[in-house]
Design a protein around this motif. Structure first.
Motif, PDB file in Angstrom:
ATOM      1  N   UNK A  16       5.894  -2.956   2.328  1.00 24.74           N
ATOM      2  CA  UNK A  16       6.281  -1.644   2.977  1.00 24.74           C
ATOM      3  C   UNK A  16       4.938  -0.959   3.390  1.00 24.74           C
ATOM      4  N   UNK A  17       3.885  -1.137   2.558  1.00 24.55           N
ATOM      5  CA  UNK A  17       2.451  -0.694   2.817  1.00 24.55           C
ATOM      6  C   UNK A  17       2.145  -1.064   4.393  1.00 24.55           C
ATOM      7  N   UNK A  18       2.243  -2.483   4.308  1.00 24.17           N
ATOM      8  CA  UNK A  18       1.712  -3.140   5.726  1.00 24.17           C
ATOM      9  C   UNK A  18       2.558  -2.654   6.803  1.00 24.17           C
ATOM     10  N   UNK A  19       3.736  -2.381   6.569  1.00 16.35           N
ATOM     11  CA  UNK A  19       4.620  -1.905   7.851  1.00 16.35           C
ATOM     12  C   UNK A  19       4.098  -0.668   7.941  1.00 16.35           C
ATOM     13  N   UNK A  20       3.753   0.337   7.096  1.00 13.89           N
ATOM     14  CA  UNK A  20       3.591   1.598   7.332  1.00 13.89           C
ATOM     15  C   UNK A  20       2.161   1.835   7.869  1.00 13.89           C
ATOM     16  N   UNK A  50       0.466  10.248   5.552  1.00 16.77           N
ATOM     17  CA  UNK A  50       0.647  10.601   4.022  1.00 16.77           C
ATOM     18  C   UNK A  50       1.983  10.321   3.383  1.00 16.77           C
ATOM     19  N   UNK A  51       2.997  11.119   4.368  1.00 17.04           N
ATOM     20  CA  UNK A  51       4.383  10.980   3.954  1.00 17.04           C
ATOM     21  C   UNK A  51       4.796   9.944   3.754  1.00 17.04           C
ATOM     22  N   UNK A  52       4.725   8.704   4.939  1.00 11.68           N
ATOM     23  CA  UNK A  52       5.119   7.753   4.714  1.00 11.68           C
ATOM     24  C   UNK A  52       4.488   6.589   3.770  1.00 11.68           C
ATOM     25  N   UNK A  53       3.684   7.219   3.122  1.00  9.95           N
ATOM     26  CA  UNK A  53       2.967   6.248   1.904  1.00  9.95           C
ATOM     27  C   UNK A  53       1.968   5.476   2.088  1.00  9.95           C
ATOM     28  N   UNK A  54       1.392   5.829   3.433  1.00 12.51           N
ATOM     29  CA  UNK A  54       0.080   4.857   3.930  1.00 12.51           C
ATOM     30  C   UNK A  54      -0.939   5.238   3.362  1.00 12.51           C
ATOM     31  N   UNK A  55      -1.391   6.819   3.211  1.00 13.61           N
ATOM     32  CA  UNK A  55      -2.670   7.349   2.503  1.00 13.61           C
ATOM     33  C   UNK A  55      -2.429   8.406   1.536  1.00 13.61           C
ATOM     34  N   UNK A  70      -3.524  -7.243   6.184  1.00 19.62           N
ATOM     35  CA  UNK A  70      -4.095  -7.035   4.549  1.00 19.62           C
ATOM     36  C   UNK A  70      -3.743  -5.709   4.219  1.00 19.62           C
ATOM     37  N   UNK A  71      -3.645  -5.281   3.056  1.00 17.26           N
ATOM     38  CA  UNK A  71      -3.486  -3.782   2.587  1.00 17.26           C
ATOM     39  C   UNK A  71      -4.075  -4.127   0.950  1.00 17.26           C
ATOM     40  N   UNK A  72      -4.182  -2.804   0.407  1.00 17.67           N
ATOM     41  CA  UNK A  72      -4.459  -2.811  -0.917  1.00 17.67           C
ATOM     42  C   UNK A  72      -3.411  -3.343  -1.591  1.00 17.67           C
ATOM     43  N   UNK A  73      -3.848  -4.193  -2.539  1.00 18.09           N
ATOM     44  CA  UNK A  73      -2.836  -5.212  -3.344  1.00 18.09           C
ATOM     45  C   UNK A  73      -1.903  -4.174  -4.258  1.00 18.09           C
ATOM     46  N   UNK A  74      -2.034  -3.018  -4.779  1.00 19.96           N
ATOM     47  CA  UNK A  74      -1.481  -2.299  -5.551  1.00 19.96           C
ATOM     48  C   UNK A  74      -1.048  -1.049  -5.448  1.00 19.96           C
ATOM     49  N   UNK A  75      -1.707  -0.307  -4.187  1.00 18.37           N
ATOM     50  CA  UNK A  75      -1.731   0.846  -4.132  1.00 18.37           C
ATOM     51  C   UNK A  75      -1.761   1.536  -2.888  1.00 18.37           C
ATOM     52  N   UNK A  76      -1.309   2.402  -2.433  1.00 17.05           N
ATOM     53  CA  UNK A  76      -1.832   3.081  -1.077  1.00 17.05           C
ATOM     54  C   UNK A  76      -3.199   3.651  -0.866  1.00 17.05           C
ATOM     55  N   UNK A  77      -3.709   3.713   0.381  1.00 15.92           N
ATOM     56  CA  UNK A  77      -5.301   4.015   0.453  1.00 15.92           C
ATOM     57  C   UNK A  77      -5.220   5.420  -0.196  1.00 15.92           C
ATOM     58  N   UNK A  78      -6.316   5.383  -1.036  1.00 17.33           N
ATOM     59  CA  UNK A  78      -6.729   6.816  -1.523  1.00 17.33           C
ATOM     60  C   UNK A  78      -8.114   7.326  -1.010  1.00 17.33           C
ATOM     61  N   UNK A  79      -8.071   8.500  -0.304  1.00 20.93           N
ATOM     62  CA  UNK A  79      -9.385   8.932   0.207  1.00 20.93           C
ATOM     63  C   UNK A  79      -9.675  10.348  -0.619  1.00 20.93           C
TER      64      UNK A  79
END
Length: 258
Positions: free
Chosen positions: A9-13, A67-72, A209-218
């Motif tokens: 889901x994160x990769x799709x987002x 942010x709403x779709x869970x990307x960051x 690629x994406x973070x393996x366990x969570x969304x990107x946190x800034x």
């Protein structure tokens, strides 16, 4: 299994976020800019003022959507320091491809030094040619354009590294950011980008690629301004070296392992 579903889901987002940005940029350039020119009475100065404000609004909305779709996730310490910023050079470390987008959503009246190669990108070329300063023109011309832009109240966003940081490697700051500040005699506002590792949007990362366990946190932190007044009587060559080191030291001091 749940973790794999989240990863997909994160990769799709992420892919959706890239597509959204490219599509909207193309629509703005092809349809929005002509309308803005009409509303500006074909005045180049008024057109740029309108376009920058609308761009700022777009980036705010864009960050809210991804942010709403869970990307960051984005948090900003001392955010109010950016609200009424005028005629400043905004610098930051550069861990990911989204850094400039986030800064544009936070900094009003933003100008930027951008890669000249992006002029060839059909999605953003018209926007760059109309609003921003490409780095493939003579540096003296860049200095003059940036100075003029800041005299009009715009803020210049620039990453002293010149490109995204290489993972697990020391930062290498170039003197360009310091020279823009010294030449224009405008103070510098450093912004530190922290948070988790930006796997998938770092330099040379693969698209899937994406973070393996969570969304990107800034986690951003707006730091105290750096005055250029102390360098007024110092030759540019020497002052640019000293100021560049000062910028690097201030940002590196925010790293977790410091």
């Amino acid at each position: 299994m749940i973790q794999k579903i989240r990863y997909v889901w994160h990769v799709i987002a992420k892919l959706f976020s890239f597509a959204l940005f490219g599509s909207f940029s193309l629509l703005v350039a092809v349809f929005g800019f002509p309308i803005m020119h009409v509303f500006a009475g074909f005045s180049e100065k008024r057109f740029k003022t309108i376009a920058r404000k609308l761009n700022h609004l777009f980036f705010i909305i864009y960050i809210k959507i991804i942010s709403f779709i869970g990307c960051i996730r984005v948090s900003v310490e001392n955010k109010e320091a950016l609200a009424n910023l005028r005629s400043k050079v905004v610098i930051a470390n550069h861990p990911s491809i989204l850094d400039v987008v986030i800064l544009f959503s936070l900094v009003p009246n933003a100008d930027c030094i951008v890669k000249g190669d992006l002029v060839k990108n059909k999605f953003v070329s018209l926007i760059i040619r109309n609003l921003y300063i490409p780095n493939n023109i003579p540096f003296d011309d860049q200095l003059e354009l940036a100075k003029k832009s800041m005299e009009e109240g715009n803020n210049l966003i620039i990453f002293p590294e010149g490109t995204r940081s290489k993972p697990n490697e020391p930062w290498e700051f170039k003197k360009g950011a310091a020279r823009f500040a010294l030449y224009s005699k405008n103070d510098i506002v450093p912004v530190f980008f922290g948070g988790n590792e930006k796997i998938g949007i770092r330099k040379h990362d693969k698209i899937l690629q994406y973070h393996p366990t969570e969304r990107y946190q800034y986690n951003l932190k707006v730091l105290d301004p750096i005055s250029v007044k102390e360098f007024e009587d110092v030759p540019m060559t020497k002052s640019a070296i000293v100021l560049t080191k000062k910028m690097k030291d201030i940002l590196e001091a925010e790293l977790p392992n410091k």
